[in-house]
Design a protein around this motif. Sequence first.
Motif, mmCIF file in Angstrom:
data_model
loop_
_atom_site.group_PDB
_atom_site.id
_atom_site.type_symbol
_atom_site.label_atom_id
_atom_site.label_comp_id
_atom_site.label_asym_id
_atom_site.label_seq_id
_atom_site.Cartn_x
_atom_site.Cartn_y
_atom_site.Cartn_z
ATOM 1 N N PHE A 164 3.241 0.419 -2.925
ATOM 2 C CA PHE A 164 2.328 -0.013 -3.979
ATOM 3 C C PHE A 164 2.565 0.801 -5.244
ATOM 4 O O PHE A 164 2.651 0.238 -6.345
ATOM 5 C CB PHE A 164 0.861 0.132 -3.532
ATOM 6 C CG PHE A 164 -0.108 -0.278 -4.602
ATOM 7 C CD1 PHE A 164 -0.526 -1.598 -4.711
ATOM 8 C CD2 PHE A 164 -0.601 0.645 -5.512
ATOM 9 C CE1 PHE A 164 -1.411 -1.983 -5.705
ATOM 10 C CE2 PHE A 164 -1.491 0.272 -6.508
ATOM 11 C CZ PHE A 164 -1.898 -1.050 -6.612
ATOM 12 N N ASP A 165 2.672 2.120 -5.094
ATOM 13 C CA ASP A 165 2.877 2.990 -6.256
ATOM 14 C C ASP A 165 4.147 2.630 -7.011
ATOM 15 O O ASP A 165 4.148 2.561 -8.242
ATOM 16 C CB ASP A 165 2.926 4.458 -5.825
ATOM 17 C CG ASP A 165 1.593 4.957 -5.291
ATOM 18 O OD1 ASP A 165 0.550 4.327 -5.549
ATOM 19 O OD2 ASP A 165 1.609 5.994 -4.596
ATOM 20 N N ALA A 166 5.227 2.381 -6.275
ATOM 21 C CA ALA A 166 6.497 2.026 -6.912
ATOM 22 C C ALA A 166 6.383 0.681 -7.630
ATOM 23 O O ALA A 166 6.858 0.527 -8.759
ATOM 24 C CB ALA A 166 7.616 1.980 -5.877
ATOM 25 N N CYS B 299 0.856 -1.185 0.000
ATOM 26 C CA CYS B 299 0.000 0.000 0.000
ATOM 27 C C CYS B 299 0.891 1.233 0.000
ATOM 28 O O CYS B 299 2.107 1.144 0.175
ATOM 29 C CB CYS B 299 -0.948 0.004 1.201
ATOM 30 S SG CYS B 299 -0.133 -0.054 2.784
ATOM 31 N N GLU C 238 3.220 4.254 -0.861
ATOM 32 C CA GLU C 238 4.344 4.460 -1.780
ATOM 33 C C GLU C 238 4.919 3.156 -2.316
ATOM 34 O O GLU C 238 5.352 3.102 -3.465
ATOM 35 C CB GLU C 238 5.430 5.275 -1.090
ATOM 36 C CG GLU C 238 5.040 6.722 -0.851
ATOM 37 C CD GLU C 238 6.154 7.527 -0.210
ATOM 38 O OE1 GLU C 238 7.338 7.152 -0.362
ATOM 39 O OE2 GLU C 238 5.829 8.521 0.448
ATOM 40 N N TRP D 99 3.605 -0.719 -8.687
ATOM 41 C CA TRP D 99 2.677 -0.557 -9.809
ATOM 42 C C TRP D 99 3.426 -0.016 -11.024
ATOM 43 O O TRP D 99 3.201 -0.458 -12.145
ATOM 44 C CB TRP D 99 1.523 0.376 -9.425
ATOM 45 C CG TRP D 99 0.486 0.474 -10.491
ATOM 46 C CD1 TRP D 99 -0.575 -0.355 -10.685
ATOM 47 C CD2 TRP D 99 0.430 1.445 -11.541
ATOM 48 N NE1 TRP D 99 -1.291 0.047 -11.786
ATOM 49 C CE2 TRP D 99 -0.695 1.160 -12.332
ATOM 50 C CE3 TRP D 99 1.219 2.531 -11.887
ATOM 51 C CZ2 TRP D 99 -1.049 1.907 -13.435
ATOM 52 C CZ3 TRP D 99 0.861 3.283 -12.989
ATOM 53 C CH2 TRP D 99 -0.263 2.961 -13.754
ATOM 54 N N ARG D 100 4.342 0.934 -10.805
ATOM 55 C CA ARG D 100 5.137 1.468 -11.923
ATOM 56 C C ARG D 100 6.024 0.380 -12.524
ATOM 57 O O ARG D 100 6.195 0.313 -13.747
ATOM 58 C CB ARG D 100 5.961 2.673 -11.467
ATOM 59 C CG ARG D 100 5.119 3.934 -11.285
ATOM 60 C CD ARG D 100 5.962 5.170 -11.042
ATOM 61 N NE ARG D 100 6.736 5.098 -9.812
ATOM 62 C CZ ARG D 100 6.278 5.453 -8.609
ATOM 63 N NH1 ARG D 100 5.049 5.898 -8.471
ATOM 64 N NH2 ARG D 100 7.057 5.361 -7.552
ATOM 65 N N ARG E 70 3.761 -1.748 -14.581
ATOM 66 C CA ARG E 70 3.392 -1.037 -15.802
ATOM 67 C C ARG E 70 4.543 -1.036 -16.805
ATOM 68 O O ARG E 70 4.342 -1.214 -18.005
ATOM 69 C CB ARG E 70 2.982 0.396 -15.478
ATOM 70 C CG ARG E 70 2.562 1.148 -16.701
ATOM 71 C CD ARG E 70 2.049 2.513 -16.379
ATOM 72 N NE ARG E 70 1.832 3.231 -17.618
ATOM 73 C CZ ARG E 70 1.123 4.308 -17.715
ATOM 74 N NH1 ARG E 70 0.551 4.826 -16.650
ATOM 75 N NH2 ARG E 70 0.982 4.908 -18.865
#
Length: 79
Positions: free
Chosen positions: A30-32, A26, A28, A34-35, A38
Amino acid sequence: MTEIPGELVELERSCEAERAKLAGLCGEEFDAQWRAWRGAAEAFQTALTAYAAREGGSRYELEQSVKKAVRSTQEDPAP
């Protein structure tokens, strides 16, 4: 198309591995991740499009064949 290119299989496996790492994250982290997922997905899609254009045939059918091959040879890496 009878033979699925190994390069595409490996790129799709990489996508699945990056996707699996999202589980339980969850914020930061998760964001890292997710990138990263992607990026792996974009690499797969770029290679897929280039291969289909070069060899002819349906890009969609090729993608489905690769995904089916990857999913039939490994368990879902997500917990």
